[in-house]
Design an enzyme around this catalytic site. Structure first.
Site, PDB file in Angstrom:
ATOM      1  N   TYR A 137       0.828  -1.212   0.000  1.00  0.00           N
ATOM      2  CA  TYR A 137       0.000   0.000   0.000  1.00  0.00           C
ATOM      3  C   TYR A 137       0.863   1.263   0.000  1.00  0.00           C
ATOM      4  O   TYR A 137       0.441   2.308  -0.506  1.00  0.00           O
ATOM      5  CB  TYR A 137      -0.948  -0.017   1.204  1.00  0.00           C
ATOM      6  CG  TYR A 137      -2.122  -0.943   1.012  1.00  0.00           C
ATOM      7  CD1 TYR A 137      -3.291  -0.506   0.415  1.00  0.00           C
ATOM      8  CD2 TYR A 137      -2.049  -2.275   1.419  1.00  0.00           C
ATOM      9  CE1 TYR A 137      -4.371  -1.355   0.235  1.00  0.00           C
ATOM     10  CE2 TYR A 137      -3.111  -3.137   1.245  1.00  0.00           C
ATOM     11  CZ  TYR A 137      -4.270  -2.675   0.643  1.00  0.00           C
ATOM     12  OH  TYR A 137      -5.334  -3.522   0.453  1.00  0.00           O
ATOM     13  N   GLU A 161      -7.855  -7.651   5.294  1.00  0.00           N
ATOM     14  CA  GLU A 161      -7.007  -8.693   4.697  1.00  0.00           C
ATOM     15  C   GLU A 161      -6.255  -9.469   5.769  1.00  0.00           C
ATOM     16  O   GLU A 161      -6.080 -10.697   5.650  1.00  0.00           O
ATOM     17  CB  GLU A 161      -6.059  -8.050   3.682  1.00  0.00           C
ATOM     18  CG  GLU A 161      -6.798  -7.580   2.435  1.00  0.00           C
ATOM     19  CD  GLU A 161      -6.127  -6.419   1.716  1.00  0.00           C
ATOM     20  OE1 GLU A 161      -4.900  -6.230   1.884  1.00  0.00           O
ATOM     21  OE2 GLU A 161      -6.824  -5.694   0.983  1.00  0.00           O
ATOM     22  N   ARG A 169      -4.958 -15.651 -12.200  1.00  0.00           N
ATOM     23  CA  ARG A 169      -6.379 -15.446 -12.479  1.00  0.00           C
ATOM     24  C   ARG A 169      -7.199 -16.147 -11.402  1.00  0.00           C
ATOM     25  O   ARG A 169      -6.751 -17.108 -10.786  1.00  0.00           O
ATOM     26  CB  ARG A 169      -6.768 -16.005 -13.845  1.00  0.00           C
ATOM     27  CG  ARG A 169      -6.035 -15.390 -15.027  1.00  0.00           C
ATOM     28  CD  ARG A 169      -6.388 -13.921 -15.254  1.00  0.00           C
ATOM     29  NE  ARG A 169      -5.744 -13.446 -16.469  1.00  0.00           N
ATOM     30  CZ  ARG A 169      -4.511 -12.922 -16.519  1.00  0.00           C
ATOM     31  NH1 ARG A 169      -3.793 -12.825 -15.404  1.00  0.00           N
ATOM     32  NH2 ARG A 169      -4.002 -12.503 -17.655  1.00  0.00           N
ATOM     33  N   GLN A 170      -8.441 -15.688 -11.241  1.00  0.00           N
ATOM     34  CA  GLN A 170      -9.346 -16.299 -10.272  1.00  0.00           C
ATOM     35  C   GLN A 170     -10.388 -17.148 -11.005  1.00  0.00           C
ATOM     36  O   GLN A 170     -10.919 -16.725 -12.049  1.00  0.00           O
ATOM     37  CB  GLN A 170     -10.061 -15.239  -9.435  1.00  0.00           C
ATOM     38  CG  GLN A 170      -9.198 -14.563  -8.398  1.00  0.00           C
ATOM     39  CD  GLN A 170      -8.275 -13.508  -8.990  1.00  0.00           C
ATOM     40  OE1 GLN A 170      -8.647 -12.804  -9.925  1.00  0.00           O
ATOM     41  NE2 GLN A 170      -7.078 -13.383  -8.438  1.00  0.00           N
ATOM     42  N   TYR A 171     -10.688 -18.318 -10.440  1.00  0.00           N
ATOM     43  CA  TYR A 171     -11.694 -19.212 -11.014  1.00  0.00           C
ATOM     44  C   TYR A 171     -12.581 -19.749  -9.903  1.00  0.00           C
ATOM     45  O   TYR A 171     -12.104 -20.164  -8.838  1.00  0.00           O
ATOM     46  CB  TYR A 171     -11.022 -20.366 -11.759  1.00  0.00           C
ATOM     47  CG  TYR A 171     -10.166 -19.890 -12.918  1.00  0.00           C
ATOM     48  CD1 TYR A 171     -10.758 -19.349 -14.058  1.00  0.00           C
ATOM     49  CD2 TYR A 171      -8.780 -19.936 -12.849  1.00  0.00           C
ATOM     50  CE1 TYR A 171      -9.974 -18.882 -15.108  1.00  0.00           C
ATOM     51  CE2 TYR A 171      -7.994 -19.477 -13.892  1.00  0.00           C
ATOM     52  CZ  TYR A 171      -8.600 -18.946 -15.020  1.00  0.00           C
ATOM     53  OH  TYR A 171      -7.829 -18.470 -16.062  1.00  0.00           O
ATOM     54  N   GLY A 180     -24.216 -17.789 -18.913  1.00  0.00           N
ATOM     55  CA  GLY A 180     -22.924 -18.203 -19.440  1.00  0.00           C
ATOM     56  C   GLY A 180     -22.077 -18.903 -18.393  1.00  0.00           C
ATOM     57  O   GLY A 180     -22.548 -19.726 -17.611  1.00  0.00           O
ATOM     58  N   THR A 219     -20.671 -21.315 -12.896  1.00  0.00           N
ATOM     59  CA  THR A 219     -19.714 -22.096 -12.111  1.00  0.00           C
ATOM     60  C   THR A 219     -19.882 -21.940 -10.598  1.00  0.00           C
ATOM     61  O   THR A 219     -19.943 -22.952  -9.893  1.00  0.00           O
ATOM     62  CB  THR A 219     -18.269 -21.797 -12.537  1.00  0.00           C
ATOM     63  OG1 THR A 219     -18.038 -20.382 -12.546  1.00  0.00           O
ATOM     64  CG2 THR A 219     -17.993 -22.366 -13.914  1.00  0.00           C
ATOM     65  N   VAL A 249     -18.912 -10.721  -9.927  1.00  0.00           N
ATOM     66  CA  VAL A 249     -18.458 -10.293 -11.248  1.00  0.00           C
ATOM     67  C   VAL A 249     -17.108 -10.927 -11.515  1.00  0.00           C
ATOM     68  O   VAL A 249     -16.207 -10.860 -10.682  1.00  0.00           O
ATOM     69  CB  VAL A 249     -18.335  -8.753 -11.327  1.00  0.00           C
ATOM     70  CG1 VAL A 249     -17.743  -8.335 -12.671  1.00  0.00           C
ATOM     71  CG2 VAL A 249     -19.694  -8.104 -11.131  1.00  0.00           C
ATOM     72  N   PHE A 250     -16.949 -11.559 -12.681  1.00  0.00           N
ATOM     73  CA  PHE A 250     -15.648 -12.097 -13.057  1.00  0.00           C
ATOM     74  C   PHE A 250     -14.806 -10.961 -13.623  1.00  0.00           C
ATOM     75  O   PHE A 250     -15.230 -10.258 -14.544  1.00  0.00           O
ATOM     76  CB  PHE A 250     -15.793 -13.206 -14.092  1.00  0.00           C
ATOM     77  CG  PHE A 250     -16.473 -14.442 -13.565  1.00  0.00           C
ATOM     78  CD1 PHE A 250     -16.445 -14.747 -12.214  1.00  0.00           C
ATOM     79  CD2 PHE A 250     -17.133 -15.304 -14.411  1.00  0.00           C
ATOM     80  CE1 PHE A 250     -17.056 -15.890 -11.716  1.00  0.00           C
ATOM     81  CE2 PHE A 250     -17.753 -16.450 -13.932  1.00  0.00           C
ATOM     82  CZ  PHE A 250     -17.714 -16.743 -12.585  1.00  0.00           C
ATOM     83  N   GLY A 251     -13.596 -10.749 -13.063  1.00  0.00           N
ATOM     84  CA  GLY A 251     -12.753  -9.649 -13.493  1.00  0.00           C
ATOM     85  C   GLY A 251     -13.003  -8.421 -12.644  1.00  0.00           C
ATOM     86  O   GLY A 251     -13.686  -8.472 -11.618  1.00  0.00           O
TER      87      GLY A 251
END
Length: 396
Positions: free
Chosen positions: A98, A140, A206-208, A271, A275, A385-387
């Site tokens: 930060y 966090e 990336r996150q899945y 879509g 998942t 939201v993805f992204g």
């Protein structure tokens, strides 16, 4: 939260700062990556940087936080902060970073606004930044503690033990930690970060979403992103990662999780947004849930609908569940009233429903508006939201 003096200054300068945030964030990332190229290579999503969505998300977060401080001075915008904190934790962000962000962000503000950034203006916006930063650092730290990990140490070396083709562009991976490491606990609706080494030496993340709960393993599903730029991580996972290979995966994070109670629940997706919803439904079936469950899904066609058969099977196991599926271009016989875009106004939403939404932004906006019109309180509508989250004010 914000001192009276700074509040007045921020209120007076917010229009000018907000109007310039696009240019400020662009220059911020340029300066940050010039000084720290390793961050662009190994931390930030290069695809989002290329199309500008990360810059938009940062600008929206700063403006949204400042606005919240002014409009609700006795409250903290925890919904927005929680989402950011979970994403940061999934990337292994630490408090020291930060300081780096602060340095380059304020350099960009001065660069863009010039003499308008007086000592008083700089002090007021510095207060805004550190209120936001310290709140995120605290959130966090708690997430790391709950996960049983040291700050920033979220990564698990894993082995791919199974790989399943769901559709032409969606693949599911099942991974197990190497050695004697235990499988980390995950809640329905959460995601993992996946870090891969690309041919140019970058280690992109990336996150899945977690799409199921196999015993002693983690399961996530990946849609291969087409277009320009194409998804470099999703493409790598689809073409280069096989059963037996090693992958570096984070412990699970994510604040949009299924409430553990008996109230009615609605799972609406479009879509690849299916998942996290199929993961929630899998959990509900595994625990023998008796609650009312309404599942809504929209897709282009039957062949693009990932987990289509799993949806039917899981709904069949749940006595209180019903499914409504829309296809824009059905490939076989399909009800006319379920052809085209999903329309939640055509289904009955049980009283007391908590709704979970995931999919493209137009779908989220439409679904949320229809649920509010049906009497579902805004506080009971949660979305993923993805992204980068570009939907500012969605939970007003």
């Amino acid at each position: 939260m914000l001192s009276p003096k700074s509040a007045g200054t921020v209120r007076a300068t917010l229009p000018a700062v907000a109007g310039a945030l696009g240019e400020i964030t662009s220059r911020f990332y340029t300066g940050l990556f010039t000084a720290h190229p390793e961050l662009q290579r190994d931390l930030f999503n290069r695809g989002n940087q290329a199309v500008g969505s990360q810059q938009q998300a940062l600008a929206g977060a700063v403006a949204g936080f400042a606005t919240a401080l002014l409009e609700h001075p006795d409250e903290r915008p925890d919904a927005m902060l929680s989402r950011i904190a979970h994403k940061h934790a999934s990337l292994g962000i630490t408090a020291e970073q930060y300081e780096v962000v602060h340095h380059h962000l304020f350099a960009a503000i001065v660069d863009v606004l010039g003499e308008a950034v007086t000592e008083e203006v700089a002090a007021a916006w510095d207060e805004v930044y550190w209120l936001m930063a310290r709140a995120l650092i605290a959130l966090e730290a708690r997430l790391y503690e709950e996960a049983g990990r040291e700050a920033g140490d979220v990564w698990l070396p894993c082995r791919v033990v199974a790989r399943h083709t769901e559709t032409a562009d969606v693949t599911t991976f099942v991974v197990r930690p190497l050695g004697d490491r235990p499988v980390p606990a995950a809640r329905p609706g959460q995601y993992v970060s996946v870090r891969v080494a690309l041919p140019d030496g970058a280690r992109q993340i990336r996150q899945y979403s977690i799409s199921g709960f196999p015993e002693d393993a983690l399961q996530f599903s990946v849609k291969r992103v087409a277009g320009d730029p194409a998804g470099e991580v999703s493409g790598h996972l689809h073409t280069a990662v096989e059963v037996g290979d090693e992958l570096v995966v984070s412990v699970p994070f994510g604040d949009v999780t299924l409430a553990d109670d008996d109230s009615p629940v609605l799972l609406a997706s479009a879509g690849i947004g299916c998942t996290p919803m199929i993961g929630m439904l899998d959990h509900l079936a595994a625990t023998g849930a008796q609650r009312r469950i309404v599942v809504v899904h929209a897709d282009r066609s039957e062949s693009t609908h990932a987990f289509r058969s799993e949806l039917e099977q899981l709904v069949g196991k749940l006595p209180g569940a019903e499914a409504h599926v829309w296809y824009e271009h059905p490939e076989g016989p399909h009800p006319a009233d379920r052809t085209g875009l999903a329309d939640l106004s055509r289904i009955t939403v049980p009283a007391g429903t908590t709704a979970y939404l995931c999919g493209p932004l137009p779908f989220l906006r439409s679904a949320r508006a229809q649920l509010l019109a049906a009497g579902v309180p805004a506080s009971a509508v949660h979305y993923e939201v993805f992204g980068p989250d570009l939907w500012q004010g969605a939970e007003d």
